[in-house]
Design a protein around this motif. Structure first.
Motif, PDB file in Angstrom:
ATOM      1  N   LEU A   1       0.860  -1.181   0.000  1.00 27.36           N
ATOM      2  CA  LEU A   1       0.000   0.000   0.000  1.00 27.36           C
ATOM      3  C   LEU A   1       0.893   1.227   0.000  1.00 27.36           C
ATOM      4  O   LEU A   1       1.739   1.389   0.894  1.00 27.36           O
TER       5      LEU A   1
ATOM      6  N   TRP B   1      -4.686   5.628  -0.998  1.00 28.19           N
ATOM      7  CA  TRP B   1      -3.667   4.584  -1.071  1.00 28.19           C
ATOM      8  C   TRP B   1      -3.740   3.845  -2.401  1.00 28.19           C
ATOM      9  O   TRP B   1      -4.828   3.532  -2.888  1.00 28.19           O
TER      10      TRP B   1
ATOM     11  N   VAL C   1      -2.866   0.327  -4.067  1.00 30.93           N
ATOM     12  CA  VAL C   1      -2.568  -1.057  -3.706  1.00 30.93           C
ATOM     13  C   VAL C   1      -1.819  -1.713  -4.861  1.00 30.93           C
ATOM     14  O   VAL C   1      -2.304  -1.712  -5.996  1.00 30.93           O
TER      15      VAL C   1
ATOM     16  N   CYS D   1      -6.424   0.592   4.111  1.00 26.26           N
ATOM     17  CA  CYS D   1      -6.467   1.796   3.267  1.00 26.26           C
ATOM     18  C   CYS D   1      -7.295   2.901   3.910  1.00 26.26           C
ATOM     19  O   CYS D   1      -7.509   3.958   3.289  1.00 26.26           O
TER      20      CYS D   1
END
Ligand SMILES: [Zn+2]
Length: 270
Positions: free
Chosen positions: A46, A53, A55, A73
Motif C-alpha cells: 500500500l 492509497w 494497492v 487503506c
C-alpha cells in the motif's frame, strides 16, 4: 562474485492481515498463502499518494485478506496496480476493485501500462523475464517494489517461453543494477537492503547455471526432464515444476545464443 554465496534475506512468519509499516507512506499486508513458491505469503503493498492509497498486488482471492487490505487503506483506496498476472498476486483484484470502486492497471485484468510512465506517483519499470508482463514500481528515493522479479528469500522462477524469458530476465536484472536502488520491497518476504551485491549474485548465479546447462548438452538428444535432473538434483518434490520451467527457459536461452538445438526428441549441443 566468484563462487561467493549470496546473502539471503529471511524473516520470521509475519502477522497475517495486519498492516505493517515499512517506511513513511508504505505499508504491507501479508496474505495467508504460504508455500514453496510464495514463502510466508504474498505481500500486498500500500503506497500513500495524493487522494488515497495505491494497492500493488491485491494478492490471492481470499475474502479475509481482501478485508484486511481494504481496512488498511482507511477507506481511501485510490487505485490498484499489478506487477504481473500470477494468481497469488492478482486473484483478488476484481473483487477488491469492485468493493472499492477503484481502477486497475497492469497484468491481464487491468489497463495496459507503459515502461517509464508514472501512475499515482509510482513509475512503471518494465522487467520482463519471470513473466513477460512483469513490471516493478519505482517509488522514488531509491525505493522499488520489485514484485517477483527480485526476492530476498529465494531465486525467482523464470517461466519457460513464451510465458517467460531467461534473456529478458537477465536484461531486467541489469536494468535494476544500473539504477542503484537503496531498497527493494518484493512481493514475498523481507526487504532487500543492499540491492547491488544481491543483484550481482543473482546475475552470477544465473549465468553459471546457463554454463552448467551448456556443459550438460551432448551431441546426442537428451530430454528436458533428464537435463532438469542434472541441473536441479537436490530439489524437494514441491519445486519440480518450477525446476522444469527454469530448465526450459535456460535451454531456450542457449538456443537463442546458438549453443543448443531443441527438437521433438529433446535437446543437444549445437
Ligand atoms: Zn509470479
Amino acid at each position: 562474485m566468484t563462487g561467493q554465496r549470496r546473502r539471503l534475506y529471511h524473516e520470521a512468519i509475519p502477522d497475517y492481515g495486519v498492516p505493517l509499516t515499512e517506511a513513511a507512506g508504505l505499508r504491507r499486508v501479508v496474505a495467508r498463502n504460504p508455500g514453496p513458491m510464495t514463502g510466508h505469503g504474498t505481500n500486498s503493498w500500500l503506497v500513500e499518494s495524493e487522494g488515497g492509497w495505491v494497492v500493488v498486488d491485491p494478492g490471492p482471492d481470499d475474502a479475509t485478506h481482501r478485508r484486511a487490505v481494504l481496512d488498511a487503506c482507511d477507506g481511501r483506496l485510490r487505485a490498484i496496480l499489478l506487477t504481473h498476472h500470477h494468481k497469488d498476486h492478482d486473484g483478488g483484484t476484481v473483487a477488491l476493485a469492485a468493493a472499492a470502486g477503484a481502477p486497475v492497471h497492469g497484468g491481464h485484468v487491468g489497463a495496459p501500462m507503459t515502461d517509464g510512465e508514472t501512475l499515482y506517483g509510482l513509475r512503471v519499470v518494465a522487467t520482463p523475464g519471470h513473466t513477460m508482463d512483469h513490471v516493478c514500481f519505482d517509488l522514488g528515493e531509491g525505493r522499488l517494489l520489485s514484485g517477483d522479479h527480485v526476492m530476498g528469500w529465494s531465486t525467482s522462477v523464470v517461466m519457460a517461453p513464451p510465458r517467460g524469458s531467461m534473456g529478458a530476465y537477465l536484461a531486467s536484472l541489469e536494468t535494476l543494477r544500473r539504477s542503484a536502488y537503496r531498497t527493494l520491497f518484493s512481493a514475498h518476504g523481507a526487504a532487500i537492503t543492499e540491492p547491488d551485491p544481491f543483484l550481482d549474485g543473482l546475475l552470477h548465479g544465473r549465468r553459471r547455471k546457463i554454463e552448467q546447462a551448456a556443459t550438460a548438452l551432448t551431441p546426442d538428444w537428451q530430454s528436458a526432464e533428464m537435463l532438469c535432473d542434472r541441473l536441479y538434483s537436490a530439489l524437494p518434490e514441491g519445486l519440480r515444476l518450477a525446476a522444469m520451467e527454469m530448465t526450459l527457459a535456460t535451454l531456450a536461452e542457449l538456443e537463442a545464443q546458438g549453443r543448443a538445438i531443441g527438437g521433438d526428441q529433446g535437446w543437444k549441443v549445437a
